[in-house]
Design a protein around this motif. Sequence first.
Motif, mmCIF file in Angstrom:
data_model
loop_
_atom_site.group_PDB
_atom_site.id
_atom_site.type_symbol
_atom_site.label_atom_id
_atom_site.label_comp_id
_atom_site.label_asym_id
_atom_site.label_seq_id
_atom_site.Cartn_x
_atom_site.Cartn_y
_atom_site.Cartn_z
ATOM 1 N N VAL A 9 1.037 -1.133 0.059
ATOM 2 C CA VAL A 9 -0.016 0.103 0.031
ATOM 3 C C VAL A 9 0.603 1.371 0.011
ATOM 4 C CG1 VAL A 9 -1.735 1.277 1.320
ATOM 5 C CG2 VAL A 9 -1.968 -1.161 1.173
ATOM 6 N N GLU A 10 2.172 1.013 0.866
ATOM 7 C CA GLU A 10 3.022 2.356 0.831
ATOM 8 C C GLU A 10 4.173 1.896 0.425
ATOM 9 O OE1 GLU A 10 1.597 4.841 4.807
ATOM 10 O OE2 GLU A 10 1.830 2.686 5.132
ATOM 11 N N ASP A 11 5.104 2.726 0.034
ATOM 12 C CA ASP A 11 6.538 2.703 -0.201
ATOM 13 C C ASP A 11 7.367 3.831 0.050
ATOM 14 O OD1 ASP A 11 8.741 0.903 -1.236
ATOM 15 O OD2 ASP A 11 8.794 1.970 -3.098
ATOM 16 N N ILE A 12 8.480 3.375 0.855
ATOM 17 C CA ILE A 12 9.444 4.710 1.091
ATOM 18 C C ILE A 12 10.603 4.170 0.583
ATOM 19 C CG2 ILE A 12 10.540 5.681 3.068
ATOM 20 C CD1 ILE A 12 8.106 5.246 4.781
ATOM 21 N N THR A 20 -0.922 4.063 -2.204
ATOM 22 C CA THR A 20 -2.129 4.245 -3.278
ATOM 23 C C THR A 20 -3.377 4.890 -2.362
ATOM 24 O OG1 THR A 20 -2.948 1.875 -2.057
ATOM 25 C CG2 THR A 20 -1.580 1.927 -4.109
ATOM 26 N N PHE A 21 -4.432 5.239 -3.212
ATOM 27 C CA PHE A 21 -5.534 5.840 -2.492
ATOM 28 C C PHE A 21 -6.866 5.566 -3.279
ATOM 29 C CE2 PHE A 21 -4.061 9.194 -5.506
ATOM 30 C CZ PHE A 21 -5.089 9.663 -6.065
ATOM 31 N N ARG A 22 -7.974 5.681 -2.504
ATOM 32 C CA ARG A 22 -9.188 5.795 -3.199
ATOM 33 C C ARG A 22 -9.970 6.809 -2.686
ATOM 34 N NH1 ARG A 22 -11.726 -0.158 -2.419
ATOM 35 N NH2 ARG A 22 -10.697 -0.116 -0.436
ATOM 36 N N THR A 23 -10.560 7.540 -3.462
ATOM 37 C CA THR A 23 -11.763 8.666 -2.746
ATOM 38 C C THR A 23 -13.034 8.228 -3.359
ATOM 39 O OG1 THR A 23 -11.726 10.130 -4.712
ATOM 40 C CG2 THR A 23 -9.749 10.233 -3.140
ATOM 41 N N ASN A 24 -14.180 8.912 -2.932
ATOM 42 C CA ASN A 24 -15.504 8.639 -3.438
ATOM 43 C C ASN A 24 -15.484 8.529 -4.852
ATOM 44 O OD1 ASN A 24 -16.234 8.348 -0.853
ATOM 45 N ND2 ASN A 24 -16.946 10.738 -0.525
#
Length: 266
Positions: A9-12, A20-24
């Motif tokens: 989901v995340e990477d540094i 990643t993301f999801r919105t409406n």
Amino acid sequence: MKFRAIQGVEDIEDQRYSRTFRTNRSKGYFIVRDNPGKSAIELTIYCDDIRCYMEIYNRVRLMFDLNTDFFPINKKFIKDKLLSKGMSDGHVPRLPIAFNSFEFCIRAVLGQQISVQAASTLASRIAKKAGPQTEKNFPPGLDYFFPGPEELVKTSLEGIGITGVRQATITNIAQGLLDNVFSLNPNQPFETFQKDFSAIRGIGEWTVNYVAMRSLGMVDSFPAADLGIIKALEKNGKRPGRKEILKQAEKWRPYRAYAALCLWNQ
């Protein structure tokens, strides 16, 4: 800091954070890079609907605590012999706000009594089991979206290393959010959030305050039961009780969350 990331989901990597993301209305990913030359961070957003840009922009500003007027906080805390030890060059630490409030609620539960790295590993397993996969054009390492409450209540968490008690608490949080038992609206009074979130079976005082602080950005929340804070306030080998800690913290209002950061930073 890479060990804190939810793998998939995340990477540094190399002064770069991506997730990643999801919105409406959209889904995608963004990348934040440090630009020391400009004393700034650079944000790049990739999504399937351009209307998400301002929402992501504003949420990233909150993540890095870029909207706060630090002058009154620094002025107040620099005079405090205890808190000033946790300041750097006269500046309090910034308060990192989670990009995804629901995700942070789950992480807070997973992180009870285990290391940050172990909690991140468990969160990664949840994402892999319950979270939808990303599109093929996403960068390597950004393979999943963190599941929402609807997806999580339908997923069995058996067999991924989470105790039965915490599995139940996670399900209770997801169902409670769906049933409007509590809200993750950052604009609600702390007292309202405290009462409602505490009604969820398995949620205690520490989790309420920690989520209010790190997920909702309530700057006067204060996890008095936190072991790090208790140790920082220890005197002559004697650890203070909860009432004593809360009484001492009264002078740090209305910025007790920043006081907690200063105590943790010592």
